[in-house]
Design an enzyme around this catalytic site. Sequence first.
Site, short mmCIF file in Angstrom:
data_model
loop_
_atom_site.label_atom_id
_atom_site.label_comp_id
_atom_site.label_asym_id
_atom_site.label_seq_id
_atom_site.Cartn_x
_atom_site.Cartn_y
_atom_site.Cartn_z
N LYS A 186 7.00 -21.59 12.57
CA LYS A 186 6.34 -20.27 12.50
C LYS A 186 5.33 -20.37 11.37
O LYS A 186 5.67 -20.24 10.20
CB LYS A 186 7.38 -19.18 12.22
CG LYS A 186 7.02 -17.80 12.75
CD LYS A 186 5.71 -17.22 12.22
CE LYS A 186 5.85 -16.62 10.84
NZ LYS A 186 4.53 -16.25 10.26
N GLU A 224 3.27 -14.31 -10.75
CA GLU A 224 2.36 -15.24 -10.08
C GLU A 224 1.15 -14.47 -9.55
O GLU A 224 1.30 -13.54 -8.74
CB GLU A 224 3.10 -15.92 -8.92
CG GLU A 224 2.30 -17.03 -8.29
CD GLU A 224 3.02 -17.67 -7.10
OE1 GLU A 224 3.66 -16.94 -6.33
OE2 GLU A 224 2.93 -18.90 -6.96
#
Length: 504
Positions: A180, A387
């Site tokens: 996926k 992040e």
Amino acid sequence: MSSNLKDPVPHYINGEFVSSESGETFANISPYSNEVLNQVSQGMKEDINAAVLAAKTAFKKGEWGTLKLNERMKYINKIADLIDRDIEVVAQLESLDTGLPIAQTKKMVGRAADNFRFYAEMVKNRMSGEAYHVDDEFINYTMQKPVGVAGLITPWNAPFMLETWKVAPALATGNTVVLKPAEWSPLTAHKLSEIIHEAGLPQGVFNIVHGFGEEAGAALVAHSDVQLISFTGETKTGSEIMRNGADSLKRYSMELGGKSPIIVFEDCEFDRALDACVWGIFSFNGERCTANSRLFVQESISERFITALKERVQNIIVGDPSHAETEVGPLIHRDHYENVKRYLAIASEEGCEVYSGQVPEHLSNGNFVAPTLLLNVKNDMKVAQEEIFGPVLTVMTFKTEEEVIELANDVPYGLAGYVWTSDMKRGHRVAGAVEAGMLWVNSQNVRDLRIPFGGSKASGIGREGGHYAFEFYTEMKVVHVAVGDHHIQQFGKKNKAASARTKA
Ligand code: NAD
């Protein structure tokens, strides 16, 4: 591209290119212009079910897992050859789809072919068992068997490289695969399905279902016939996947986010440290899990280092990712661009100086963020802890080795770290003390394929790469064989009288 960009990108299920059962599609958007590039089939639970069924049938009833090793590896090497043949096309598609500069995608695509060749060799040479003679009574031996249906879920930041990084060991070890890919970068995943189709792998061995994480991804994770999930992506997605997969008990490899330190000591080779620092944060548009996004530079050289960084940031070539000279291109998607911009606003609110390079005016339709330094950062600020995943470097200073180790480790992540010093004793010491899965000393981020890859803390669980991938992609089996007449208890044989007494 051999397939028409205007067509909806199809899934690849059981050896055929197919639309979603629902017929639904979603738009794939250009990072450079924000125009629609093409439509993509939107996979849902029923498409995942079809792909998993194909993979399960190929595993249980097909020949893939039991093929002679040389035969299986011919397919793996063929995939590598076809990637090499199509390197230019794949690199262009990757750049078009992700906004990564073409000069950088070319290198990554070459690496993707290496992934297949490497695992073809590795499985032949290193996938071996152990045998133990247990006195004169037994031989015990181990073997590594494929696990079954491998579910692979990948991100958009270096899509082709990261997909092949998982597909190569999963297939080479004899598993069948449902991939996926990330919804924001479907084009090279589709190209991979075309290449694998051309390589002639048996039906159902390799399948791709495109679509969104919450739909196709979640259905793959929850499927009880999927024995393992190899995931690369954000830390919070990793947690969600482990929660969603809990009922169907499976094994996970988790390659997650990072906020990696680069520690520059005053005795470093200044110019090399500067080059590596700039490349490490601004290459791949800053969308790099191992990016050195937190710089700690020793106070005595900080002024000189920051001045040099400012000069570089002004000179970095921001531009059309299809141009050979471009160093930084547009971010993958408008949502991600907004998120990175939000961090720049937070940096100002937190009291940082935001020092940015230039984005040429004619690029205003794209998701361009100028290479940026955040100065006067404190380690407990949001921008130093979270992040950002864009071309943004937080800059901090330190006085002593002890202090910088504490600062470097005071972060939830633990993926990578970089140390620059001419004192090799200190280099080893600091590399040992920084809490991260991978450390580079006086080196930019170069990695040999034999070496394990992975992070600690919130950056991941487990290691992939080299023979370490076998632990994840194979089931260790033990066979105990009697070679002598060892004693076996004889329940119910000798004590008939006692048994009769007990029953009475
Ligand atoms: P993401 O977590 O948003 O998505 C990654 C993949 O997971 C996509 O295919 C997405 O569709 C799928 N997904 C999302 N929700 C899901 C769910 N509920 N169930 C199943 N699948 C789901 O990550 P991203 O934004 O595509 O990638 C960037 C992130 O990846 C960054 O945090 C980066 O650090 C990380 N990353 C880590 C490494 C590493 O090796 N440690 C390498 C590259 C990127």
